[in-house]
Design a protein around this motif. Structure first.
Motif, mmCIF file in Angstrom:
data_model
loop_
_atom_site.group_PDB
_atom_site.id
_atom_site.type_symbol
_atom_site.label_atom_id
_atom_site.label_comp_id
_atom_site.label_asym_id
_atom_site.label_seq_id
_atom_site.Cartn_x
_atom_site.Cartn_y
_atom_site.Cartn_z
ATOM 1 N N TRP A 78 74.480 49.152 34.428
ATOM 2 C CA TRP A 78 73.050 49.014 34.651
ATOM 3 C C TRP A 78 72.834 47.558 35.403
ATOM 4 C CZ3 TRP A 78 71.001 50.821 29.391
ATOM 5 C CH2 TRP A 78 71.233 52.219 29.285
ATOM 6 N N GLN A 79 73.740 46.781 35.188
ATOM 7 C CA GLN A 79 73.906 45.472 35.803
ATOM 8 C C GLN A 79 74.048 45.735 37.323
ATOM 9 O OE1 GLN A 79 73.501 42.126 34.591
ATOM 10 N NE2 GLN A 79 73.508 41.711 36.915
ATOM 11 N N ALA A 80 75.042 46.489 37.643
ATOM 12 C CA ALA A 80 75.283 46.799 38.884
ATOM 13 C C ALA A 80 74.153 47.818 39.548
ATOM 14 C CB ALA A 80 76.397 47.811 38.788
ATOM 15 N N ASP A 81 73.467 48.411 38.782
ATOM 16 C CA ASP A 81 72.171 49.091 39.234
ATOM 17 C C ASP A 81 71.236 48.125 39.572
ATOM 18 O OD1 ASP A 81 73.116 51.529 38.732
ATOM 19 O OD2 ASP A 81 72.179 52.048 36.963
ATOM 20 N N LEU A 82 70.964 46.908 38.945
ATOM 21 C CA LEU A 82 70.040 45.862 39.496
ATOM 22 C C LEU A 82 70.425 45.298 40.753
ATOM 23 C CD1 LEU A 82 69.731 43.740 36.132
ATOM 24 C CD2 LEU A 82 67.877 45.151 37.218
ATOM 25 N N ALA A 83 71.578 45.207 41.045
ATOM 26 C CA ALA A 83 71.991 44.838 42.448
ATOM 27 C C ALA A 83 71.958 45.722 43.665
ATOM 28 C CB ALA A 83 73.624 44.368 42.371
ATOM 29 N N THR A 84 71.606 46.978 43.272
ATOM 30 C CA THR A 84 71.535 47.849 44.432
ATOM 31 C C THR A 84 69.967 48.695 44.638
ATOM 32 O OG1 THR A 84 72.501 49.594 42.965
ATOM 33 C CG2 THR A 84 73.970 48.324 44.316
ATOM 34 N N ASP A 85 69.346 48.488 43.396
ATOM 35 C CA ASP A 85 68.114 49.157 43.318
ATOM 36 C C ASP A 85 66.951 48.298 43.256
ATOM 37 O OD1 ASP A 85 65.815 50.492 42.705
ATOM 38 O OD2 ASP A 85 66.935 51.871 41.205
ATOM 39 N N PRO A 86 66.360 47.925 44.248
ATOM 40 C CA PRO A 86 65.314 46.733 44.525
ATOM 41 C C PRO A 86 64.053 47.088 43.662
ATOM 42 C CG PRO A 86 65.797 47.633 46.672
ATOM 43 C CD PRO A 86 66.680 48.325 45.604
ATOM 44 N N GLU A 87 63.853 48.237 43.404
ATOM 45 C CA GLU A 87 62.868 48.659 42.711
ATOM 46 C C GLU A 87 62.939 48.390 41.171
ATOM 47 O OE1 GLU A 87 61.006 52.581 43.124
ATOM 48 O OE2 GLU A 87 61.082 52.329 45.179
#
Length: 168
Positions: A78-87
């Motif tokens: 989920w940390q990685a998702d924060l870096a790739t998903d601006p929304e």
């Protein structure tokens, strides 16, 4: 919005935690079984020490479910998702601001740090799930993900037996 803490709630939370609760302000969420599963705490402990965790997950079953997600590596994902998903990142930042507004309404701390690593990191799913339970769905997207992954921890009934041995 938290509700007042009754003496019975205080006793249940103490049994859930295995110790007396600290800086307890209110019950922020109740499990479907009726017992508190999230409490709101003051921004400072009784001795004045800053305590930036406003919402505290007290139910041992919910806590174990959050721990299983952490052990499975979901925080890193989920940390990685924060870096790739601006929304997602924007919603997580908004969750951080909502959290701070709740905390600051009680007492302003000299830090803008908040629970669970918000707004930049995913650090503690327990705190993030507690925030989602207290604030409701759609406020903390990572907390909402955690709750979805935690399953129905309450189905076995109340987690804290009454002092006489019956369910509380």
């Amino acid at each position: 919005m938290s509700e007042a803490v009754s003496p019975e709630d205080r006793e249940v939370v103490a049994r859930q935690l295995g110790r007396p609760p600290r800086a307890l302000v209110g019950v922020a969420h109740r499990c479907p079984c009726g017992q508190p599963d999230v409490v709101q705490t003051a921004p400072r402990l009784e001795d004045g020490t800053p305590f930036p965790t406003v919402y505290y997950l007290t139910c041992p079953r919910a806590s174990a479910a959050a721990s299983r997600l952490e052990s499975a590596g979901l925080m890193k994902q989920w940390q990685a998702d924060l870096a790739t998903d601006p929304e997602l990142a924007a919603a997580y930042t908004a969750a951080h601001e909502a959290f701070l507004a709740t905390r600051d309404a009680v007492d302003v701390l000299p830090t803008r740090a908040s629970a669970g690593g918000m707004p930049d990191r995913v650090k503690c799913l327990h705190a993030l799930a507690a925030h989602s339970l207290a604030a409701g769905p759609g406020v903390n997207p990572v907390g909402d993900r955690a709750l979805e992954g935690m399953g129905e921890w309450w189905t076995a009934g109340p987690c804290a037996a009454a002092q006489d041995g019956s369910d509380a």
